[in-house]
Design an enzyme around this catalytic site. Structure first.
Site, PDB file in Angstrom:
ATOM      1  N   TYR A  89      60.614  57.971  48.349  1.00  0.00           N
ATOM      2  CA  TYR A  89      61.447  59.027  47.766  1.00  0.00           C
ATOM      3  C   TYR A  89      62.477  59.548  48.754  1.00  0.00           C
ATOM      4  CZ  TYR A  89      57.795  58.519  44.358  1.00  0.00           C
ATOM      5  OH  TYR A  89      56.901  57.986  43.467  1.00  0.00           O
ATOM      6  N   LYS A 105      54.663  51.541  39.986  1.00  0.00           N
ATOM      7  CA  LYS A 105      56.053  51.240  39.624  1.00  0.00           C
ATOM      8  C   LYS A 105      56.494  49.862  40.107  1.00  0.00           C
ATOM      9  CE  LYS A 105      57.251  56.162  39.718  1.00  0.00           C
ATOM     10  NZ  LYS A 105      57.937  57.240  40.456  1.00  0.00           N
ATOM     11  N   SER A 139      52.473  56.451  41.533  1.00  0.00           N
ATOM     12  CA  SER A 139      53.793  55.808  41.580  1.00  0.00           C
ATOM     13  C   SER A 139      53.796  54.419  42.197  1.00  0.00           C
ATOM     14  CB  SER A 139      54.778  56.704  42.342  1.00  0.00           C
ATOM     15  OG  SER A 139      55.140  57.818  41.565  1.00  0.00           O
ATOM     16  N   VAL A 149      51.244  59.915  44.618  1.00  0.00           N
ATOM     17  CA  VAL A 149      50.696  61.253  44.857  1.00  0.00           C
ATOM     18  C   VAL A 149      49.176  61.291  44.732  1.00  0.00           C
ATOM     19  CG1 VAL A 149      52.807  62.468  44.239  1.00  0.00           C
ATOM     20  CG2 VAL A 149      51.109  61.973  42.465  1.00  0.00           C
ATOM     21  N   TYR A 178      53.192  54.850  30.410  1.00  0.00           N
ATOM     22  CA  TYR A 178      53.553  55.235  31.780  1.00  0.00           C
ATOM     23  C   TYR A 178      52.487  56.156  32.372  1.00  0.00           C
ATOM     24  CZ  TYR A 178      55.928  57.449  35.685  1.00  0.00           C
ATOM     25  OH  TYR A 178      56.233  57.926  36.932  1.00  0.00           O
TER      26      TYR A 178
END
Length: 342
Positions: A277, A104, A101, A295, A225
């Site tokens: 998050y 991103k 992530s 992760v 992605y």
């Protein structure tokens, strides 16, 4: 230069001793007279890493993506890019892991570079959240993703990058290679396939986005992605990315090709409110710096106008954030009084 380096080393040792003996107030008064980040040494990072090594056994390696479950939970690394661009790393610095992530923030930059902030954020929000990274109920209630840091927003962001086939992926890869000054950076085919084969929830999110009229095209956009999440990096790469966004998108070696204070503020603000998050609020209270986790075990941190930090330890807490990485960052922040909030 040698004299300055010696003086910094001595001052760093004095501060470390004061902290170890509990006199943090006096240490902070010394730090406030100059930029404490200039005092970071390999020994300082090594001491912090060894102190927190036990946290490698306090979490769980991500196994919902089968290939990630094969990672060595004992691996740990800690890197910093100082204000002058110097890179300091300790631990398993050559150990590669997938960016997940953290990618991103790169795809968001690429998309905004191409289309402008307004067009991207007309289709998603700037909001923080108390929900997990794969939450998507707001696509039904609000019609668009909460922010570009959650999977729904990130899948949409990548799908909005111009180009057919894997051209959007190549743009993201090229940006990572530029920021890290490493043309060898690529993605793991095995992790990509593992993500694709098990990514049913993300596939569902893609079709909800399509149903809401936010994205057009077929699943090759989703494949990009999956592939961007599978880009392999090291803790040093993450520290360079953190430095880049901390310093108006200027590279660690001073290259100003993408210099932009507005882009820097956009990315860091999203990192601060949603980069960890549902833990982002608590993390802002304890660490107080723009950060983004993945992760794969990585965390990237930007200390605005100053340094970049990268950590790696694949053992995760229930929210998907590296346990040892968090504690290493927290110790460095407390030792050098780096939080934005004084």
């Amino acid at each position: 230069m040698k004299r300055n380096g010696f003086c910094n080393a001595v001052l760093s040792l004095i501060i470390a001793c004061l902290v170890s003996f509990g006199n943090t107030a006096y240490a902070k008064r010394i730090i406030q007279k100059g930029d404490a980040t200039n005092l970071i040494t390999e020994k300082m990072l090594s001491d912090i890493l060894e102190k927190n090594r036990t946290y490698c056994t306090k979490g769980i390696v991500a196994d919902y993506i089968p290939e990630l479950g094969k990672m060595d939970a004992r691996a740990i690394a800690f890197s910093v890019v100082k204000p002058n661009g110097e890179v300091i790393s300790v631990g398993d610095t050559q150990k590669k892991f997938t960016i997940q992530s953290i990618s991103k923030i790169i795809s968001l930059m690429v998309a905004v570079e191409e289309k402008g902030e307004k067009e991207i954020f007309d289709r998603m929000g700037y909001y923080g959240t108390d929900k997990p990274f794969n939450h998507y109920a707001n696509l039904e209630t609000q019609g668009k993703p909460l922010n570009p840091m959650m999977n729904a927003g990130a899948i949409l962001t990548t799908a909005l990058i111009d180009g057919e086939g894997d051209i959007p992926l190549q743009k993201i890869l090229d940006m990572v290679r530029y920021i890290t000054k490493d043309d060898t950076v690529t993605f793991s085919e095995t992790v990509y396939m593992s993500e694709k084969e098990t990514g049913h929830r993300n596939r569902g999110i893609f079709y909800l986005l399509k149903n809401n009229g936010l994205v057009e095209g077929e699943e090759d956009k989703l494949d990009n992605y999956f592939k961007q999440c599978s880009i392999e990096v090291t803790s040093e790469h993450l520290a360079k990315i953190g430095y880049f966004f901390a310093n108006q998108c200027v590279r660690f070696d001073g290259d100003t090709k993408y210099k932009s204070s507005e882009m820097s503020k956009l990315i860091q603000s999203q990192m601060l409110i949603a980069g960890m998050y549902e833990s982002s609020g608590e993390y802002a209270r304890t660490v107080g710096l723009p950060s983004k986790s993945g992760v794969g075990g990585g965390i990237v941190v930007s200390v605005p106008g100053r340094i970049g930090i990268g950590t790696f330890s694949p053992s995760l807490d229930p929210q998907g954030n590296s346990v040892a990485g968090y504690h290493m960052i927290l110790d460095l922040v407390n030792q050098l009084d780096l939080s934005l909030f004084k």
